[in-house]
Motif scaffolding. Structure first.
Motif, PDB file in Angstrom:
ATOM      1  N   THR B 135      30.257   4.980  53.662  1.00 47.66           N
ATOM      2  CA  THR B 135      31.416   5.869  53.541  1.00 47.66           C
ATOM      3  C   THR B 135      32.553   5.178  52.810  1.00 47.66           C
ATOM      4  OG1 THR B 135      30.765   6.628  55.720  1.00 47.66           O
ATOM      5  CG2 THR B 135      32.843   7.462  54.854  1.00 47.66           C
ATOM      6  N   PHE B 136      32.767   3.920  53.146  1.00 44.26           N
ATOM      7  CA  PHE B 136      33.852   3.150  52.530  1.00 44.26           C
ATOM      8  C   PHE B 136      33.595   2.951  51.042  1.00 44.26           C
ATOM      9  CE2 PHE B 136      35.968  -0.988  51.680  1.00 44.26           C
ATOM     10  CZ  PHE B 136      37.252  -0.658  52.061  1.00 44.26           C
ATOM     11  N   ILE B 137      32.360   2.655  50.689  1.00 46.50           N
ATOM     12  CA  ILE B 137      32.015   2.412  49.289  1.00 46.50           C
ATOM     13  C   ILE B 137      32.138   3.700  48.478  1.00 46.50           C
ATOM     14  CG2 ILE B 137      30.088   1.825  47.747  1.00 46.50           C
ATOM     15  CD1 ILE B 137      29.174  -0.148  49.965  1.00 46.50           C
ATOM     16  N   LYS B 138      31.735   4.813  49.085  1.00 47.39           N
ATOM     17  CA  LYS B 138      31.776   6.092  48.392  1.00 47.39           C
ATOM     18  C   LYS B 138      33.212   6.549  48.186  1.00 47.39           C
ATOM     19  CE  LYS B 138      29.932  10.723  49.127  1.00 47.39           C
ATOM     20  NZ  LYS B 138      30.923  11.273  50.065  1.00 47.39           N
ATOM     21  N   GLY B 139      34.088   6.281  49.139  1.00 46.13           N
ATOM     22  CA  GLY B 139      35.486   6.693  49.025  1.00 46.13           C
ATOM     23  C   GLY B 139      35.651   8.159  49.350  1.00 46.13           C
ATOM     24  N   VAL B 253      35.672  -5.310  43.333  1.00 43.17           N
ATOM     25  CA  VAL B 253      36.628  -5.423  42.231  1.00 43.17           C
ATOM     26  C   VAL B 253      37.722  -4.356  42.314  1.00 43.17           C
ATOM     27  CG1 VAL B 253      36.819  -5.689  39.750  1.00 43.17           C
ATOM     28  CG2 VAL B 253      34.666  -6.204  40.877  1.00 43.17           C
ATOM     29  N   HIS B 254      37.345  -3.138  42.673  1.00 43.01           N
ATOM     30  CA  HIS B 254      38.321  -2.055  42.774  1.00 43.01           C
ATOM     31  C   HIS B 254      38.284  -1.467  44.175  1.00 43.01           C
ATOM     32  CE1 HIS B 254      38.824  -2.220  38.485  1.00 43.01           C
ATOM     33  NE2 HIS B 254      37.526  -2.109  38.323  1.00 43.01           N
ATOM     34  N   ASN B 255      39.429  -0.919  44.575  1.00 43.31           N
ATOM     35  CA  ASN B 255      39.507  -0.364  45.916  1.00 43.31           C
ATOM     36  C   ASN B 255      40.498   0.787  45.912  1.00 43.31           C
ATOM     37  OD1 ASN B 255      39.790   0.162  48.607  1.00 43.31           O
ATOM     38  ND2 ASN B 255      40.775  -1.767  49.123  1.00 43.31           N
ATOM     39  N   GLU B 256      40.001   1.998  46.106  1.00 41.40           N
ATOM     40  CA  GLU B 256      40.899   3.154  46.037  1.00 41.40           C
ATOM     41  C   GLU B 256      41.855   3.224  47.229  1.00 41.40           C
ATOM     42  OE1 GLU B 256      38.419   6.864  46.546  1.00 41.40           O
ATOM     43  OE2 GLU B 256      39.665   6.925  48.331  1.00 41.40           O
TER      44      GLU B 256
END
Lengths: 127, 329
Positions: B135-139, B253-256
């Motif tokens: 869930t966290f990876i999908k955003g 690398v990126h994190n919404e």
């Protein structure tokens, strides 16, 4: 060698008849503590998030203290440190506490310093 | 009856190795050695997390807004699922300690059942953690990253709710498509292309007067203290010009959700803990089969169950701290 289980918790105010009963008692206590933590975490009462004790929010102090309380009962009753010799107990508990307290102290101070450098030190980070 | 198992077979003299000042067997002491050193490892991780958080104390993501999902339910339920995971782990700790207790009383069948329940609990926890990661990876809403690596999120100014990129971004026909393997001369493909281009998000923001930008900065005073800063419409239109990239979900690398370090520590610490739980389940399965085969019944004591129990409780203990410092504080 260890003898009987020590069946009293809360400094002897709560006595259990046998070990199995004590385990369930500790479970109920841990569940209640977790429920309190989660409730506070969701509601975040304004009184607790807007008052500060020693530079940290009162709510965060409550979380940390409740965590240590939970850790104590897991170690003492589930890992049965309560039944071990006090020398083993002290060796296991005080070694990490001493080292970790030092580590936290030094890292958080350093982090706060860096925070101030970012804040006042002519470094642009928001662009 | 002894509450801790003794494995000593013959009484020896003090200097011959018969003296046991800590009153615990060799195996148990070694398990404690390991647990203390492992505790220091985890403390190092959590202290490093605290370090990064104090460094960026005014822009750190708010965990309540990140972990809001529960499987099979739509909507906003902060903390609920993590609380459930915590309870599962405490529960499996209880069945473990009951297994140890049954072992002391040499009740083989009780040990088998309690070990079995412990393994099930551990498996549910690892599964939950996998779901949490996915869930966290999908955003969920998507965001825009600026040149300086800051995250801009989008809000509906009327409801104050977060808005997903898909809800307002314009669809502009674009030549840029994800590069697939069959298109390449050599066997190349790109890893990931966000569902919207920067241009589409920018146009969408301009076309929808009710969308504003929320920045990472946490307000330090005033009525909304402790909440993220919401820009006005004019400021938002100005701010979006700083955006360079559309970010969906989180990776190393990126994190919404905000600071990238938050995602890095999330993957690192919960990953390391999850690995411990996984190893714990594996070790529990081995011990479970030994109990079923009657190995410890023949050996005359269930000290192995006690030792693996120590490890299992330790995993629970670590989770208590991870839960506090990652999700609550």
């Amino acid at each position: 060698m260890a003898h009987e289980h020590k069946l009293a918790i809360f400094r002897g105010t709560l006595n259990f008849k046998n070990n199995v009963q004590k385990i369930w008692g500790v479970l109920i206590f841990l569940t209640v503590v977790t429920a309190i933590e989660v409730t506070l975490g969701i509601t975040k009462p304004r009184i607790l998030t807007h008052s500060y004790i020693l530079g940290m929010k009162a709510l965060n102090w409550i979380f940390i203290i409740l965590t240590l309380v939970k850790a104590y009962y897991i170690a003492w009753d589930f890992m049965h440190l309560r039944d071990e010799k006090s020398s083993l107990r002290r060796a296991v508990v005080w070694t990490p506490i001493f080292l970790v307290a030092y580590l936290i102290f030094i890292l958080l101070f350093e982090a706060d310093y860096i925070y101030n450098v970012y804040k006042d030190g002519f470094i642009t980070w928001d662009f | 009856m002894d509450t801790t198992v003794t494995t000593e077979m013959a009484e020896e003299n003090v200097w011959g190795g018969g003296n046991r000042p800590l009153g615990a067997s060799y195996g148990k002491l070694m398990m404690w050695f390991f647990l203390v050193s492992d505790a220091l490892t985890f403390s190092g991780f959590l202290a490093a997390y605290g370090f990064s958080r104090f460094k960026f104390i005014e822009t750190w993501p708010i965990a309540d807004e990140v972990f809001t999902h529960v499987p099979f339910f739509h909507g906003n339920y902060p903390m609920i699922y993590v609380a459930f995971m915590t309870f599962i782990l405490i529960m499996s700790s209880v069945t473990m300690v009951l297994a140890v207790d049954a072992g002391h009383k040499m009740k083989q069948n009780a040990v088998i059942w309690y070990m079995f329940l412990t393994i099930i609990g551990g498996a549910i926890f690892v599964g939950s953690q996998a779901w949490e990661w996915a869930t966290f990876i999908k955003g969920d809403h998507g965001a825009v990253e600026t040149k300086g690596g800051r995250i801009l999120q989008f809000l509906d100014v009327e409801t104050g709710e977060r808005v997903a990129l898909a809800d307002f971004a314009k669809t502009i026909p674009d030549v840029r498509v994800e590069h697939d393997e069959p298109e390449g001369l050599w066997f190349e493909s790109e890893s990931f292309l966000p569902s919207f281009s920067m241009n589409e998000v920018e146009e969408g923001l301009m076309a929808n007067p009710n969308i504003v930008i929320r920045t990472e900065a946490i307000l330090q005073e005033g009525e909304m203290e402790g909440h993220k800063t919401v820009l006005t419409r004019e400021q938002s239109l100005e701010k979006i010009k700083e955006g360079v990239e559309v970010v969906e979900g989180a990776n190393l690398v990126h994190n919404e959700y905000g600071s990238r370090l938050f995602a890095d520590f999330f993957f690192f610490i919960t990953g390391f803990h999850g690995f411990h739980v996984f190893s714990g389940v594996m070790i529990n399965i081995i011990i479970f089969f030994n109990v079923v085969l009657g190995t410890y019944e023949r050996r005359g004591h269930y000290e192995m169950v006690e030792k693996v129990g120590l490890y299992w409780h330790f995993v629970d203990l670590v989770w208590v701290f991870v839960f506090t410092f990652f999700y609550l504080v």
